[in-house]
Design a protein around this motif. Structure first.
Motif, short mmCIF file in Angstrom:
data_model
loop_
_atom_site.label_atom_id
_atom_site.label_comp_id
_atom_site.label_asym_id
_atom_site.label_seq_id
_atom_site.Cartn_x
_atom_site.Cartn_y
_atom_site.Cartn_z
N TYR A 126 58.06 49.33 44.80
CA TYR A 126 58.85 48.24 45.57
C TYR A 126 60.01 48.81 46.32
CZ TYR A 126 56.70 45.47 41.49
OH TYR A 126 55.90 44.97 40.73
N SER A 127 60.13 48.33 47.57
CA SER A 127 60.91 49.18 48.48
C SER A 127 62.13 47.93 49.02
CB SER A 127 60.27 49.43 49.74
OG SER A 127 59.29 50.15 49.74
N PHE A 128 63.39 48.43 49.00
CA PHE A 128 64.39 47.64 49.46
C PHE A 128 65.29 48.34 50.48
CE2 PHE A 128 68.54 45.67 48.81
CZ PHE A 128 68.32 44.49 49.00
N THR A 129 65.89 47.87 51.47
CA THR A 129 67.03 48.49 52.32
C THR A 129 68.31 47.91 52.16
OG1 THR A 129 65.05 48.70 54.11
CG2 THR A 129 67.36 48.83 54.59
N PHE A 130 69.23 48.83 51.80
CA PHE A 130 70.45 48.53 51.55
C PHE A 130 71.19 48.97 53.09
CE2 PHE A 130 69.68 49.39 47.45
CZ PHE A 130 70.58 48.27 46.56
N SER A 131 72.13 48.04 53.47
CA SER A 131 72.59 48.34 54.82
C SER A 131 74.09 47.38 54.85
CB SER A 131 71.76 47.81 56.16
OG SER A 131 71.58 46.38 56.04
N LYS A 132 73.84 46.47 54.99
CA LYS A 132 75.41 45.44 55.48
C LYS A 132 76.02 45.27 54.38
CE LYS A 132 73.31 43.06 59.54
NZ LYS A 132 73.23 41.77 60.12
N THR A 133 75.38 45.25 53.11
CA THR A 133 76.17 44.89 51.83
C THR A 133 76.85 46.23 51.45
OG1 THR A 133 74.24 45.83 50.43
CG2 THR A 133 74.22 43.39 50.91
N LEU A 134 76.62 47.35 51.81
CA LEU A 134 77.63 48.62 51.60
C LEU A 134 78.43 48.75 52.75
CD1 LEU A 134 74.73 50.83 50.13
CD2 LEU A 134 76.70 49.86 48.88
N ALA A 135 79.24 47.61 52.76
CA ALA A 135 80.33 47.82 53.79
C ALA A 135 81.79 48.26 53.40
CB ALA A 135 80.42 46.64 54.85
N GLU A 136 82.06 47.70 52.10
CA GLU A 136 83.33 47.61 51.72
C GLU A 136 83.68 49.03 51.13
OE1 GLU A 136 86.10 45.48 48.18
OE2 GLU A 136 84.06 44.71 48.56
N PRO A 137 84.58 49.80 51.45
CA PRO A 137 84.82 51.02 50.96
C PRO A 137 85.35 50.93 49.38
CG PRO A 137 86.20 50.73 53.02
CD PRO A 137 85.46 49.30 52.70
N GLY A 138 84.89 52.07 48.71
CA GLY A 138 85.06 52.03 47.28
C GLY A 138 83.81 52.42 46.53
N THR A 139 83.88 52.17 44.99
CA THR A 139 82.72 52.40 44.40
C THR A 139 81.90 51.07 44.03
OG1 THR A 139 83.88 54.35 43.43
CG2 THR A 139 81.99 53.41 42.46
N HIS A 140 80.61 51.10 44.54
CA HIS A 140 79.70 50.02 44.30
C HIS A 140 78.88 50.37 43.14
CE1 HIS A 140 80.31 47.73 48.12
NE2 HIS A 140 80.95 49.02 48.49
N GLU A 141 78.59 49.41 42.05
CA GLU A 141 77.49 49.75 41.01
C GLU A 141 76.30 48.94 41.49
OE1 GLU A 141 78.30 50.26 36.48
OE2 GLU A 141 78.04 47.98 36.93
N ILE A 142 75.00 49.84 41.40
CA ILE A 142 73.70 49.18 41.68
C ILE A 142 72.73 49.29 40.52
CG2 ILE A 142 71.94 49.35 43.22
CD1 ILE A 142 73.74 50.17 45.48
N ILE A 143 72.50 48.21 40.11
CA ILE A 143 71.44 48.27 38.86
C ILE A 143 70.24 47.60 39.02
CG2 ILE A 143 71.41 47.32 36.19
CD1 ILE A 143 74.32 46.97 36.57
N THR A 144 69.25 48.42 38.67
CA THR A 144 67.84 47.86 38.77
C THR A 144 67.26 47.55 37.49
OG1 THR A 144 67.51 49.56 40.70
CG2 THR A 144 65.51 48.63 39.48
N TYR A 145 66.86 46.04 37.41
CA TYR A 145 66.36 45.64 36.20
C TYR A 145 64.91 45.40 36.36
CZ TYR A 145 71.10 44.10 34.89
OH TYR A 145 72.51 44.08 34.67
N ILE A 146 64.04 45.80 35.37
CA ILE A 146 62.84 45.75 35.19
C ILE A 146 62.47 44.79 33.84
CG2 ILE A 146 60.52 46.51 34.59
CD1 ILE A 146 60.99 47.29 37.48
N ASP A 147 61.75 43.53 34.11
CA ASP A 147 61.43 42.80 33.13
C ASP A 147 59.87 42.54 33.07
OD1 ASP A 147 61.00 40.86 31.13
OD2 ASP A 147 62.44 39.70 31.37
N GLY A 148 59.17 43.22 32.08
CA GLY A 148 57.75 43.26 31.93
C GLY A 148 56.88 42.12 30.89
N SER A 149 58.00 41.33 30.50
CA SER A 149 57.67 40.28 29.32
C SER A 149 57.54 41.04 28.04
CB SER A 149 56.27 39.82 29.71
OG SER A 149 56.17 38.89 30.91
N THR A 150 56.98 41.96 27.67
CA THR A 150 56.93 42.94 26.51
C THR A 150 57.88 44.04 26.40
OG1 THR A 150 55.02 44.07 27.29
CG2 THR A 150 54.49 42.05 26.16
#
Length: 534
Positions: free
Chosen positions: A382-406
């Motif tokens: 799965y591919s995703f592009t970060f660009s405009k959302t990383l504009a504000e100076p400071g520390t950003h937390e990025i969390i990837t969640y996977i839900d596979g039913s089981t």
């Protein structure tokens, strides 16, 4: 105009070919070295010796396949726990050694301990992700002669930092005093793509160590909702980290069968390690189903697991630039092989969540359909592009969640965004003899952790009628320049600039400069004074 825009896209694709923060197909092994200041001033800044339990937490969270070592330093450098592959024996050994940490030393020779820790890391190794975690409360102090200390400090800047960069070693620094040399600590960190943290009190050390641990080492984790989490059949072992507000706070864990465990429970499958600030609980072959932590909810609580069914994500850089863009890759692996079966992925939901320093959380559903940012449909990545959302100076937390039913998985990363390093200046061109007017644009790089020799700049000049053309910026002394002559009066021209290059740690960067609007105002005609005839 369409052809011109396609040409620009083609140029940028060529310039950014292979732009990636790390190889996604083969991720390197984690290797971390911990350097702890034991100079006499620590008696004041760490009176309860909280460096020791912070170190114990970190060494016991390390995954078995990683490498680690611990050094202490003051006037001399001492290898407290030998650098080697992490095992149960090594963790017990390092834990025992941590009780020797105190504050007996004189002086603070940071250069010496850095050089000692680098001894077997002189040559870069693509198979290792190397990190140093440096904790100090002072400044470089190697002698009663201030000149010798100044020379040692300069050696770090002129000699050691370039060697750290060459060996691809990230240095995370913790300043445990307002009197620490924060300028040097920041320089060490940012110029090696590390992170600088300031601890106002020693009580903050354990949480800071956890956050720097997560920047240095990849561990498989489960999402915590409230204090509940779901264990699936593939999990062989889980380690639960629970922070306590006071030493008197008690922690219990509740199994799916409603069995309750505490640090006094007698169970061969559970190892319970308790400190004043946290509990660390390891459970072998945990029961499948929903577990619960019976304690205060804390955002730094963690559930780390050992399993063959893993969430693999690309490792983000610690430092990025406002306006920078990069791709993020996500997959599930079984025994280190990407799972690409369609019948498996139809039950998978992938969510990304970004929390900026201020403002509301952002979230997206990411799909493996080959559209938009996803590079290839049905490949299990799965591919995703970060660009405009990383504009504000400071520390950003990025969390990837996977839900596979089981089953569920989570990956949590932090990225520090810095203000744009681009300084853009436009100077008016007005040549009355040639009857031309316009602007000359100067672009300068203001951050010294960017390698100026790698910088390339290309622009798109959009004219008032909407037509556009590719323009090249040329290097002149300390700036990249482009002239825009022959502009029509009172018409807007827009210049889009894209910057490609590398940091001093050889990480490739791609930055879009803010749009620059250029307008030449028509000069007011001089009013002629009427003279009446006599």
């Amino acid at each position: 105009m369409l052809l011109i825009r396609r040409t620009i896209v083609a140029i940028l694709l060529l310039m950014t070919a292979g732009l990636c923060f790390a190889s996604f197909e083969k991720q390197p092994d984690d290797a971390v070295k911990i350097l702890i200041d034991i100079s006499g001033s620590m008696k004041k800044n760490d009176p309860h010796n909280l460096r020791a339990p912070a170190m114990r937490m970190l060494v016991n969270l390390l995954p078995k396949e990683s490498k680690a070592g611990v050094w202490t330093f003051a006037k001399y450098s001492n290898q407290l726990a030998k650098y080697q592959k992490v095992s149960g024996w090594w963790q017990k050994y390092a834990t025992k050694k941590s009780y020797r940490i105190s504050s007996p030393g004189q002086f603070t020779d940071i250069a010496l301990v850095l050089e000692d820790a680098m001894q077997n890391w002189q040559i870069p190794d693509e198979n290792e992700k190397r990190s140093l975690i440096l904790l100090t409360d002072g400044v470089v102090d190697v002698s009663k002669d201030p000149q010798e200390s100044a020379e040692s400090r300069q050696k770090i800047i002129d000699d050691i930092i370039p060697r750290l960069q060459k060996a691809r070693i990230k240095v995370h620094t913790i300043a445990l005093s307002v009197n620490a040399d924060s300028d040097l600590m920041k320089k060490l960190s940012i110029e090696t793509d590390g992170v600088y943290k300031m601890a106002s009190t020693a009580d903050e050390l354990q949480r800071i160590f956890l956050h720097l641990f997560e920047r240095s080492v990849k561990r498989e984790t489960l999402p915590l909702k409230g204090n509940k989490f779901s264990v699936d059949a593939s999990i062989d072992e889980m380690t639960v980290l629970v922070f306590k507000k006071t030493p008197q706070n008690t922690t219990e864990i509740l199994s799916p069968s409603k069995s309750k465990y505490s640090k006094n429970s007698k169970d061969d499958s559970i190892t319970w390690y308790s400190e004043a600030g946290y509990d660390l609980i390891t459970v072998k072959k945990p029961q499948k189903g929903e577990w619960q932590i019976v304690a205060d909810v804390d955002p730094d609580n963690r559930v780390m697991i050992v399993t063959d069914l893993k969430l693999r994500t690309s490792r983000m850089p610690n430092n990025v630039i406002a306006g920078e863009s990069f791709n993020h890759y996500i997959s599930l692996t079984e025994k280190d092989k990407v799972i690409d079966r369609g019948d498996f992925h139809k039950f998978i939901t992938v969510n990304l969540e970004q929390t900026p320093p201020k403002g509301q959380k952002l979230d997206w559903i990411v799909e493996d359909h080959g559209l938009a940012a996803d590079e290839q449909g049905g490949d299990g990545i799965y591919s995703f592009t970060f660009s405009k959302t990383l504009a504000e100076p400071g520390t950003h937390e990025i969390i990837t969640y996977i839900d596979g039913s089981t089953f569920q998985r989570q990956d949590k990363q932090q990225v520090t965004v810095h203000e744009t390093p681009l300084s853009i200046e436009s100077k008016k061109i007005d040549d009355s003899e040639k009857q031309t007017h316009g602007y000359k644009v100067f672009v300068r790089i203001t951050q010294n952790w960017i390698d100026l020799t790698t910088i390339k700049m290309v622009g798109e000049l959009i004219q008032p009628d909407g037509l556009s053309e590719v323009v090249n910026l040329k290097k002149e002394k300390d700036a990249w320049t482009i002239a825009v002559p022959d502009m029509e009066y009172d018409r807007r021209y827009t210049l889009k600039i894209q910057v490609i290059g590398q940091t001093n740690t050889k990480r490739e960067i791609k930055i879009r400069a803010p749009l620059l609007d250029l307008v030449v105002k028509k000069p007011k005609e001089e009013e002629t004074q009427k003279v009446e005839e006599p």
